[in-house]
Design a protein around this motif. Structure first.
Motif, PDB file in Angstrom:
ATOM      1  N   GLY A 182       0.819  -1.209   0.000  1.00  0.00           N
ATOM      2  CA  GLY A 182       0.000   0.000   0.000  1.00  0.00           C
ATOM      3  C   GLY A 182       0.852   1.259   0.000  1.00  0.00           C
ATOM      4  N   SER A 226       1.020   3.958  -2.922  1.00  0.00           N
ATOM      5  CA  SER A 226       0.649   5.327  -2.609  1.00  0.00           C
ATOM      6  C   SER A 226       1.734   6.328  -3.027  1.00  0.00           C
ATOM      7  CB  SER A 226       0.383   5.453  -1.116  1.00  0.00           C
ATOM      8  OG  SER A 226       0.036   6.762  -0.779  1.00  0.00           O
ATOM      9  N   LYS A 276      -1.739   5.686  -5.648  1.00  0.00           N
ATOM     10  CA  LYS A 276      -2.923   4.899  -5.251  1.00  0.00           C
ATOM     11  C   LYS A 276      -3.724   4.386  -6.439  1.00  0.00           C
ATOM     12  CE  LYS A 276      -3.895   5.863  -0.638  1.00  0.00           C
ATOM     13  NZ  LYS A 276      -4.804   5.154   0.120  1.00  0.00           N
ATOM     14  N   THR A 296      -5.498  -0.437  -3.978  1.00  0.00           N
ATOM     15  CA  THR A 296      -6.322   0.106  -2.896  1.00  0.00           C
ATOM     16  C   THR A 296      -7.402  -0.892  -2.498  1.00  0.00           C
ATOM     17  OG1 THR A 296      -5.895   2.364  -3.646  1.00  0.00           O
ATOM     18  CG2 THR A 296      -7.800   2.049  -2.212  1.00  0.00           C
TER      19      THR A 296
END
Length: 172
Positions: free
Chosen positions: A121, A125, A130, A135
């Motif tokens: 993640g 990001s 993202k 996500t």
């Protein structure tokens, strides 16, 4: 599916707290299970308490503009907390001289999977801004792991109770 998992996760904290309390009320002495259950309840409560403030920071609020890496606060904090939970499980078992039970091993594996999801993640990001797929995998994965741990707690409590009941009846 993501919304369903999120709704189920809202009930997970209740299970994380209710199972060890139920074990204490009923006088169960399950060693590894009881220790692990209380550690899960403590860390879950701490994470639920910390989550709203962390979410503000993760979205860029309450972070000075000279610190542009606010996703690091979100993902990094969860990685550190998950690692602290793993250390607590190991240290707690060493302290009471108990072998790691099924729930302890499953919880630590779940935490390792969550750490991997946190790292993915974070990379998504920071480097890819993202992507929808990562996500979704992240949010479904974290919720699914927490729900699975709650179900394992219930399942193992039932199994240990049944085993203890039959052992007690056999000795009578």
């Amino acid at each position: 599916m993501e919304e369903l998992l999120f709704q189920l996760y809202n009930r997970v904290t209740f299970v994380h707290i209710a199972v060890p309390v139920l074990a204490l009320i009923t006088g169960k002495r399950f060693g590894s299970f009881l220790l692990t259950s209380f550690i899960i309840a403590a860390f879950d409560g701490y994470m639920n308490h910390l989550s709203p403030e962390l979410l503000v920071i993760a979205r860029g609020g309450a972070v000075p503009p000279e610190l542009p890496h606010y996703p690091l606060y979100w993902y990094g904090t969860w990685v550190i907390i998950d690692m602290m939970a793993i250390v607590s499980i190991r240290y707690g078992h060493k302290l009471i001289q108990e072998k790691l039970g099924f729930l302890a091993k499953a919880y630590m594996l779940g935490l390792l999977c969550m750490i991997a999801l946190q790292i993915v993640g974070y990379v998504d990001s920071v480097f890819f801004h993202k992507t929808d797929t990562i996500t979704l995998i992240y949010s479904v994965g974290i919720n699914a792991i927490n729900i699975a741990i709650a179900l394992l707690m219930i399942w193992q409590y039932i199994i240990l109770t049944v085993k203890e009941t039959f052992r007690w009846q056999a000795s009578s």
